[in-house]
Design a protein around this motif. Structure first.
Motif, PDB file in Angstrom:
ATOM      1  N   SER A 200       0.838  -1.187   0.000  1.00 54.13           N
ATOM      2  CA  SER A 200       0.000   0.000   0.000  1.00 54.13           C
ATOM      3  C   SER A 200       0.878   1.244   0.000  1.00 54.13           C
ATOM      4  O   SER A 200       2.077   1.185   0.311  1.00 54.13           O
ATOM      5  N   ARG A 201       0.274   2.389  -0.302  1.00 52.05           N
ATOM      6  CA  ARG A 201       1.036   3.631  -0.276  1.00 52.05           C
ATOM      7  C   ARG A 201       1.571   3.919   1.121  1.00 52.05           C
ATOM      8  O   ARG A 201       2.706   4.385   1.282  1.00 52.05           O
ATOM      9  N   ALA A 283      -0.812  -7.414  -1.603  1.00 54.04           N
ATOM     10  CA  ALA A 283      -2.031  -6.871  -2.206  1.00 54.04           C
ATOM     11  C   ALA A 283      -2.524  -7.778  -3.330  1.00 54.04           C
ATOM     12  O   ALA A 283      -2.642  -7.383  -4.477  1.00 54.04           O
ATOM     13  N   LEU A 288      -9.425  -7.242  -4.528  1.00 53.98           N
ATOM     14  CA  LEU A 288      -8.513  -6.305  -5.180  1.00 53.98           C
ATOM     15  C   LEU A 288      -9.080  -5.938  -6.548  1.00 53.98           C
ATOM     16  O   LEU A 288      -9.170  -6.776  -7.437  1.00 53.98           O
ATOM     17  N   THR A 289      -9.457  -4.702  -6.725  1.00 51.90           N
ATOM     18  CA  THR A 289     -10.044  -4.240  -7.975  1.00 51.90           C
ATOM     19  C   THR A 289      -9.007  -3.516  -8.821  1.00 51.90           C
ATOM     20  O   THR A 289      -7.975  -3.053  -8.316  1.00 51.90           O
ATOM     21  N   GLU A 291      -9.470  -0.615 -10.074  1.00 52.06           N
ATOM     22  CA  GLU A 291      -9.467   0.770  -9.611  1.00 52.06           C
ATOM     23  C   GLU A 291      -8.489   0.951  -8.450  1.00 52.06           C
ATOM     24  O   GLU A 291      -7.754   1.943  -8.389  1.00 52.06           O
ATOM     25  N   ARG A 292      -8.478  -0.023  -7.534  1.00 52.99           N
ATOM     26  CA  ARG A 292      -7.535   0.068  -6.415  1.00 52.99           C
ATOM     27  C   ARG A 292      -6.104  -0.086  -6.899  1.00 52.99           C
ATOM     28  O   ARG A 292      -5.194   0.609  -6.409  1.00 52.99           O
ATOM     29  N   CYS A 294      -4.917   0.851  -9.750  1.00 56.68           N
ATOM     30  CA  CYS A 294      -4.523   2.114 -10.382  1.00 56.68           C
ATOM     31  C   CYS A 294      -4.258   3.211  -9.357  1.00 56.68           C
ATOM     32  O   CYS A 294      -3.379   4.065  -9.560  1.00 56.68           O
ATOM     33  N   SER A 295      -4.974   3.211  -8.251  1.00 53.47           N
ATOM     34  CA  SER A 295      -4.793   4.265  -7.257  1.00 53.47           C
ATOM     35  C   SER A 295      -3.652   3.985  -6.296  1.00 53.47           C
ATOM     36  O   SER A 295      -3.010   4.916  -5.791  1.00 53.47           O
ATOM     37  N   GLU A 296      -3.355   2.685  -6.048  1.00 46.29           N
ATOM     38  CA  GLU A 296      -2.370   2.334  -5.019  1.00 46.29           C
ATOM     39  C   GLU A 296      -1.096   1.706  -5.565  1.00 46.29           C
ATOM     40  O   GLU A 296      -0.013   1.909  -5.003  1.00 46.29           O
ATOM     41  N   HIS A 297      -1.216   0.930  -6.633  1.00 47.35           N
ATOM     42  CA  HIS A 297      -0.130   0.016  -6.977  1.00 47.35           C
ATOM     43  C   HIS A 297       0.425   0.160  -8.392  1.00 47.35           C
ATOM     44  O   HIS A 297       1.274  -0.638  -8.790  1.00 47.35           O
TER      45      HIS A 297
END
Length: 367
Positions: A200-201, A283, A288-289, A291-292, A294-297
């Protein structure tokens, strides 16, 4: 700022290993022409669907003859499952074949590939074996006669041949994704690679801050060390187009690694073996989508979106080396080449003289 590429060369069941390797060689040739600094490839055993790279030095030997300036490295050499003298020999030979373009990275590798069980190595001793192995490798590259007495290895006085072309030896990196791994790299005073695709970030910021702080606590000069980020990436003319083109390839990777991890846990449970501490949390679980991701990984978007994301990541972490993973999973070869070209055209000139503010990253320690 340095810009390299990374791959594990996934090979889905319907794909041809020969074709996947040829695609990689074409990507390496393109990277050489486009001005990327290096191409890093994984070492992964026992999982043909997951990766073709059980013999990475053979693959990089082929790349060395089809490129002229691209630096080449295995990320990571699973030092704990090999004899370090043999590893030193293979890496030095690549350095000669490439005329001094070899970089070296060490790490624990994917624990869920069963590589440790295959080679009969205790995962609980990974760090200790790796530290001893790295001492032997560096000595093999620099000493006329190698003698070593340790807990895991004994070398009775041999001439290790060949020596690498680079002096005193090629650059050495540690790849890590845990606090223990970061501490290991800092204590040895080595450069560090961190992956963002399984962390995660918040975890990424904690690990990067810890690295810079630990270097100072161990008396190492942070200005002489390098932090690199492994980043899944795809670029296109618009963010929407980039996401449409990247989704299937990226998510196929996460499905494969989740299946492999689940199979490994079931296999260990079936034999009554405790789960290794190195397995950790990644992760890759249910829910795990894309969208997630793209935003986190990952960095997926148009050039301006990617530029902003990379500046934020490097400012937050103090990283000065980007390892772009563009052929992740089942990504299409033609689209990978297009993304590589767009990155080289639009981002490299705008980032190559960019200097992240490391003081800003250290101020985020309480993130």
């Amino acid at each position: 700022m340095k810009f390299s590429l990374f791959t594990e060369i996934q090979c889905p069941q319907e794909a041809s290993p020969v074709a996947r390797l040829e695609e990689f060689l074409e990507q390496a040739e393109a990277a050489d022409t486009l001005g990327y600094r290096g191409f890093w490839i994984a070492e992964i055993h026992c999982q043909p669907r997951f990766s073709l790279l059980s013999a990475p030095y053979t693959v990089l030997g082929a790349v060395s003859q089809r490129t002229r300036r691209l630096r080449l490295g295995v990320a990571v050499n699973i030092v704990a499952v090999h004899h370090p003298v043999q590893m030193a020999e293979q890496a030095a030979m690549l350095d000669l074949l490439s005329h001094g373009r070899m970089d070296f990275a060490a790490g624990g590798g994917h624990p869920h590939t069963r590589v440790y069980e295959c080679f009969g190595v205790n995962q609980d001793k990974t760090r200790e074996i790796m530290e001893e192995g790295l001492k032997i490798i560096q000595s093999a590259w620099t000493d006329d006669v190698l003698r070593f007495e340790g807990q895991f290895f004994r070398v009775p006085g041999v001439i290790v041949n060949p020596k690498p072309l680079q002096r005193p030896h090629p650059p050495i990196y540690i790849a890590a994704s845990s606090p223990d791994g970061v501490e290991f790299a800092a204590r040895l005073g080595l450069n560090l690679f961190l992956p963002i695709h399984t962390r995660s970030r918040e975890q990424l910021l904690q690990l990067s801050n810890s690295y810079w702080q630990l270097l100072e606590s161990y008396g190492k000069d942070p200005s002489q060390r390098e932090l690199g980020l492994l980043i899944p990436m795809h670029l296109a003319e618009t963010t929407g187009k980039a996401r449409d083109r990247a989704q299937d390839g990226i998510m196929s990777y996460y499905r494969t690694i989740a299946d492999m991890r689940s199979d490994y846990i079931q296999w260990l449970n079936g034999q009554g073996i405790d789960l290794p501490s190195r397995l950790g949390k990644t992760a890759t679980g249910e829910g795990l989508t894309f969208e997630r991701v793209c935003s986190e990984h990952a960095v997926v978007g148009d050039s301006d979106t990617a530029l902003a994301a990379l500046k934020q990541l490097t400012n937050e972490t103090g990283a000065t080396h980007i390892l772009a993973w563009m052929n992740m999973g089942s990504a299409r070869h033609d689209l990978v080449l297009e993304s590589m070209k767009q990155f080289a055209r639009d981002l490299m000139p705008r980032l190559e003289s960019y200097h992240p503010d490391r003081r800003s990253s250290l101020s985020l320690a309480q993130y």
